[in-house]
Design a protein around this motif. Structure first.
Motif, PDB file in Angstrom:
ATOM      1  N   VAL A 193      28.398 -68.692  15.253  1.00 22.67           N
ATOM      2  CA  VAL A 193      29.416 -68.024  14.447  1.00 22.67           C
ATOM      3  C   VAL A 193      29.457 -66.554  14.827  1.00 22.67           C
ATOM      4  O   VAL A 193      28.422 -65.893  14.942  1.00 22.67           O
ATOM      5  CB  VAL A 193      29.128 -68.186  12.942  1.00 22.67           C
ATOM      6  N   SER A 194      30.667 -66.052  15.040  1.00 20.83           N
ATOM      7  CA  SER A 194      30.857 -64.660  15.422  1.00 20.83           C
ATOM      8  C   SER A 194      31.723 -63.957  14.379  1.00 20.83           C
ATOM      9  O   SER A 194      32.682 -64.531  13.870  1.00 20.83           O
ATOM     10  CB  SER A 194      31.525 -64.596  16.799  1.00 20.83           C
ATOM     11  N   ARG A 195      31.384 -62.719  14.055  1.00 19.08           N
ATOM     12  CA  ARG A 195      32.194 -61.892  13.173  1.00 19.08           C
ATOM     13  C   ARG A 195      33.165 -61.099  14.061  1.00 19.08           C
ATOM     14  O   ARG A 195      32.749 -60.294  14.882  1.00 19.08           O
ATOM     15  CB  ARG A 195      31.311 -60.960  12.357  1.00 19.08           C
ATOM     16  N   VAL A 196      34.447 -61.345  13.887  1.00 15.94           N
ATOM     17  CA  VAL A 196      35.474 -60.726  14.723  1.00 15.94           C
ATOM     18  C   VAL A 196      36.237 -59.705  13.886  1.00 15.94           C
ATOM     19  O   VAL A 196      36.778 -60.037  12.827  1.00 15.94           O
ATOM     20  CB  VAL A 196      36.445 -61.777  15.289  1.00 15.94           C
ATOM     21  N   THR A 197      36.279 -58.470  14.350  1.00 17.25           N
ATOM     22  CA  THR A 197      36.993 -57.400  13.654  1.00 17.25           C
ATOM     23  C   THR A 197      38.150 -56.930  14.529  1.00 17.25           C
ATOM     24  O   THR A 197      37.933 -56.458  15.649  1.00 17.25           O
ATOM     25  CB  THR A 197      36.056 -56.213  13.359  1.00 17.25           C
ATOM     26  N   CYS A 198      39.370 -57.067  14.009  1.00 20.78           N
ATOM     27  CA  CYS A 198      40.575 -56.736  14.770  1.00 20.78           C
ATOM     28  C   CYS A 198      41.258 -55.520  14.146  1.00 20.78           C
ATOM     29  O   CYS A 198      41.708 -55.577  13.001  1.00 20.78           O
ATOM     30  CB  CYS A 198      41.546 -57.923  14.782  1.00 20.78           C
ATOM     31  N   ARG A 199      41.333 -54.448  14.899  1.00 20.50           N
ATOM     32  CA  ARG A 199      42.065 -53.250  14.483  1.00 20.50           C
ATOM     33  C   ARG A 199      43.374 -53.234  15.260  1.00 20.50           C
ATOM     34  O   ARG A 199      43.355 -53.015  16.471  1.00 20.50           O
ATOM     35  CB  ARG A 199      41.237 -51.991  14.757  1.00 20.50           C
ATOM     36  N   PRO A 200      44.497 -53.497  14.580  1.00 20.03           N
ATOM     37  CA  PRO A 200      45.765 -53.729  15.273  1.00 20.03           C
ATOM     38  C   PRO A 200      46.081 -52.696  16.352  1.00 20.03           C
ATOM     39  O   PRO A 200      46.078 -51.488  16.097  1.00 20.03           O
ATOM     40  CB  PRO A 200      46.787 -53.695  14.133  1.00 20.03           C
ATOM     41  N   TYR A 201      46.292 -53.234  17.538  1.00 13.72           N
ATOM     42  CA  TYR A 201      46.722 -52.493  18.730  1.00 13.72           C
ATOM     43  C   TYR A 201      45.682 -51.505  19.241  1.00 13.72           C
ATOM     44  O   TYR A 201      45.959 -50.726  20.149  1.00 13.72           O
ATOM     45  CB  TYR A 201      48.054 -51.766  18.482  1.00 13.72           C
ATOM     46  N   GLU A 202      44.462 -51.547  18.672  1.00 14.26           N
ATOM     47  CA  GLU A 202      43.406 -50.627  19.099  1.00 14.26           C
ATOM     48  C   GLU A 202      42.208 -51.345  19.713  1.00 14.26           C
ATOM     49  O   GLU A 202      41.783 -51.002  20.817  1.00 14.26           O
ATOM     50  CB  GLU A 202      42.931 -49.769  17.931  1.00 14.26           C
ATOM     51  N   SER A 203      41.663 -52.344  18.985  1.00 12.07           N
ATOM     52  CA  SER A 203      40.443 -52.976  19.480  1.00 12.07           C
ATOM     53  C   SER A 203      40.213 -54.324  18.816  1.00 12.07           C
ATOM     54  O   SER A 203      40.723 -54.597  17.727  1.00 12.07           O
ATOM     55  CB  SER A 203      39.225 -52.076  19.219  1.00 12.07           C
ATOM     56  N   VAL A 204      39.421 -55.155  19.499  1.00 15.31           N
ATOM     57  CA  VAL A 204      38.935 -56.421  18.956  1.00 15.31           C
ATOM     58  C   VAL A 204      37.450 -56.496  19.281  1.00 15.31           C
ATOM     59  O   VAL A 204      37.067 -56.477  20.459  1.00 15.31           O
ATOM     60  CB  VAL A 204      39.669 -57.636  19.548  1.00 15.31           C
ATOM     61  N   GLN A 205      36.624 -56.566  18.254  1.00 16.95           N
ATOM     62  CA  GLN A 205      35.178 -56.615  18.436  1.00 16.95           C
ATOM     63  C   GLN A 205      34.638 -57.919  17.888  1.00 16.95           C
ATOM     64  O   GLN A 205      34.972 -58.319  16.775  1.00 16.95           O
ATOM     65  CB  GLN A 205      34.503 -55.437  17.730  1.00 16.95           C
ATOM     66  N   ALA A 206      33.796 -58.587  18.661  1.00 19.80           N
ATOM     67  CA  ALA A 206      33.161 -59.840  18.230  1.00 19.80           C
ATOM     68  C   ALA A 206      31.653 -59.698  18.371  1.00 19.80           C
ATOM     69  O   ALA A 206      31.160 -59.293  19.431  1.00 19.80           O
ATOM     70  CB  ALA A 206      33.669 -61.009  19.064  1.00 19.80           C
ATOM     71  N   GLU A 207      30.937 -60.025  17.303  1.00 20.79           N
ATOM     72  CA  GLU A 207      29.482 -59.917  17.312  1.00 20.79           C
ATOM     73  C   GLU A 207      28.884 -61.161  16.684  1.00 20.79           C
ATOM     74  O   GLU A 207      29.302 -61.583  15.607  1.00 20.79           O
ATOM     75  CB  GLU A 207      29.040 -58.670  16.549  1.00 20.79           C
ATOM     76  N   ALA A 208      27.931 -61.757  17.386  1.00 22.43           N
ATOM     77  CA  ALA A 208      27.297 -62.971  16.886  1.00 22.43           C
ATOM     78  C   ALA A 208      26.643 -62.700  15.538  1.00 22.43           C
ATOM     79  O   ALA A 208      25.873 -61.750  15.392  1.00 22.43           O
ATOM     80  CB  ALA A 208      26.260 -63.478  17.882  1.00 22.43           C
ATOM     81  N   SER A 209      26.959 -63.523  14.560  1.00 19.08           N
ATOM     82  CA  SER A 209      26.391 -63.339  13.225  1.00 19.08           C
ATOM     83  C   SER A 209      25.405 -64.448  12.875  1.00 19.08           C
ATOM     84  O   SER A 209      24.787 -64.415  11.822  1.00 19.08           O
ATOM     85  CB  SER A 209      27.506 -63.285  12.167  1.00 19.08           C
ATOM     86  N   THR A 210      25.291 -65.441  13.756  1.00 23.21           N
ATOM     87  CA  THR A 210      24.218 -66.426  13.616  1.00 23.21           C
ATOM     88  C   THR A 210      23.352 -66.336  14.856  1.00 23.21           C
ATOM     89  O   THR A 210      23.802 -65.946  15.927  1.00 23.21           O
ATOM     90  CB  THR A 210      24.762 -67.860  13.494  1.00 23.21           C
ATOM     91  N   SER A 211      22.085 -66.652  14.723  1.00 16.74           N
ATOM     92  CA  SER A 211      21.176 -66.459  15.831  1.00 16.74           C
ATOM     93  C   SER A 211      21.064 -67.701  16.698  1.00 16.74           C
ATOM     94  O   SER A 211      21.418 -68.780  16.302  1.00 16.74           O
ATOM     95  CB  SER A 211      19.813 -66.035  15.313  1.00 16.74           C
ATOM     96  N   THR A 212      20.610 -67.487  17.937  1.00 17.86           N
ATOM     97  CA  THR A 212      20.514 -68.569  18.897  1.00 17.86           C
ATOM     98  C   THR A 212      19.202 -68.456  19.667  1.00 17.86           C
ATOM     99  O   THR A 212      18.700 -67.359  19.872  1.00 17.86           O
ATOM    100  CB  THR A 212      21.680 -68.511  19.909  1.00 17.86           C
ATOM    101  N   PRO A 213      18.667 -69.570  20.130  1.00 21.28           N
ATOM    102  CA  PRO A 213      17.459 -69.489  20.948  1.00 21.28           C
ATOM    103  C   PRO A 213      17.692 -68.765  22.271  1.00 21.28           C
ATOM    104  O   PRO A 213      16.759 -68.286  22.882  1.00 21.28           O
ATOM    105  CB  PRO A 213      17.094 -70.946  21.206  1.00 21.28           C
ATOM    106  N   LEU A 214      18.942 -68.706  22.735  1.00 20.71           N
ATOM    107  CA  LEU A 214      19.225 -68.064  24.018  1.00 20.71           C
ATOM    108  C   LEU A 214      19.446 -66.567  23.854  1.00 20.71           C
ATOM    109  O   LEU A 214      18.841 -65.761  24.540  1.00 20.71           O
ATOM    110  CB  LEU A 214      20.448 -68.694  24.678  1.00 20.71           C
ATOM    111  N   PHE A 215      20.336 -66.165  22.917  1.00 21.43           N
ATOM    112  CA  PHE A 215      20.685 -64.761  22.778  1.00 21.43           C
ATOM    113  C   PHE A 215      20.038 -64.135  21.548  1.00 21.43           C
ATOM    114  O   PHE A 215      20.093 -64.686  20.461  1.00 21.43           O
ATOM    115  CB  PHE A 215      22.199 -64.588  22.661  1.00 21.43           C
ATOM    116  N   LYS A 216      19.459 -62.973  21.754  1.00 16.50           N
ATOM    117  CA  LYS A 216      18.993 -62.169  20.624  1.00 16.50           C
ATOM    118  C   LYS A 216      20.167 -61.373  20.060  1.00 16.50           C
ATOM    119  O   LYS A 216      20.307 -61.225  18.840  1.00 16.50           O
ATOM    120  CB  LYS A 216      17.898 -61.211  21.102  1.00 16.50           C
ATOM    121  N   THR A 217      21.009 -60.842  20.926  1.00 19.06           N
ATOM    122  CA  THR A 217      22.239 -60.161  20.520  1.00 19.06           C
ATOM    123  C   THR A 217      23.357 -60.565  21.471  1.00 19.06           C
ATOM    124  O   THR A 217      23.111 -60.881  22.632  1.00 19.06           O
ATOM    125  CB  THR A 217      22.098 -58.623  20.549  1.00 19.06           C
ATOM    126  N   LEU A 218      24.573 -60.537  20.966  1.00 17.07           N
ATOM    127  CA  LEU A 218      25.744 -60.842  21.797  1.00 17.07           C
ATOM    128  C   LEU A 218      26.954 -60.158  21.166  1.00 17.07           C
ATOM    129  O   LEU A 218      27.340 -60.470  20.047  1.00 17.07           O
ATOM    130  CB  LEU A 218      25.977 -62.350  21.884  1.00 17.07           C
TER     131      LEU A 218
END
Length: 220
Positions: free
Chosen positions: A106-131
């Motif tokens: 699960v990723s938390r996606v924050t969309c600021r219209p016409y400026e940026s789209v940021q996605a950050e993993a909000s659940t953890s995984t054995p592969l990634f510590k951060t994403l």
């Protein structure tokens, strides 16, 4: 003609995070067990002839990611919220697969219209510590120079066109992509660093192909 300027950089820093889920799990080796994961960062930039509105709409359409995002095999929106300031926040489940790896998170996606789209993993995984991935869209001038080397610009890109006077429907637009991730296991980092170093370039290339398919060349 599409003017291309691209930068890729590789950095390693120490960073602690609290994410979990992933592709497969290998045992931690004692020499590394007390070491924090190394965060790898990649930066790409390219000038597109399209306006910020069109480019933003493509990246903000999380449900279409399997159609063009490399290694994304599925996506679904779990929850969507719109703030009074127009910022859209989504919780999205993303499914990825490559080689023998298959995983959803699960990723938390924050969309600021016409400026940026940021996605950050909000659940953890054995592969990634951060994403984390961040797309930014900024007015560009077809005649202004843009650096093609050096460190990431942290969202600050100087052009000859003032951002506050530039219509989101007018191009060209400077698109930047920043990716930051840390593997849960040091062995994964050693085995996969070269492969993941190409992901940012592939994502920008795939985005360009998506723009051509949806909007055409953007030139007359």
């Amino acid at each position: 003609m599409l003017r291309v300027v691209r930068q890729q950089c590789f950095c390693v820093t120490s960073r602690k995070a609290s994410y979990q889920r992933g592709f497969f799990t290998l045992p931690n080796f004692s020499p590394f067990s007390d070491e924090p994961p190394a965060t790898q960062t990649y930066h790409e930039r390219k000038i597109f002839p399209h306006g910020r509105r069109d480019l933003y709409n493509l990246i903000a359409d999380v449900g279409s990611y399997p159609s063009f995002v490399p290694y994304c095999t599925g996506s679904r929106i779990l929850e969507r919220r719109v703030g009074q300031d127009g910022v859209v926040t989504m919780d999205a489940e993303l499914m990825v697969g490559f080689f023998a790896f298959k995983e959803s998170y699960v990723s938390r996606v924050t969309c600021r219209p016409y400026e940026s789209v940021q996605a950050e993993a909000s659940t953890s995984t054995p592969l990634f510590k951060t994403l984390q991935t961040v797309w930014r869209f900024q007015p560009a001038s077809s005649t202004s120079p843009h650096p093609s080397s050096g460190p990431p610009l942290h969202g600050e890109v100087r052009t000859s066109v003032a951002a506050d006077s530039h219509s989101p429907d007018a191009g060209p637009t400077l698109v930047t992509l920043d990716i930051a991730f840390a593997f849960e296991n040091p062995l994964h980092s050693a085995l996969s660093a070269k492969f993941f170093g190409k992901v940012s370039t592939l994502m920008v290339q795939a985005f360009e192909e998506r723009c051509l398919a949806v909007y055409g060349s953007g030139t007359k």
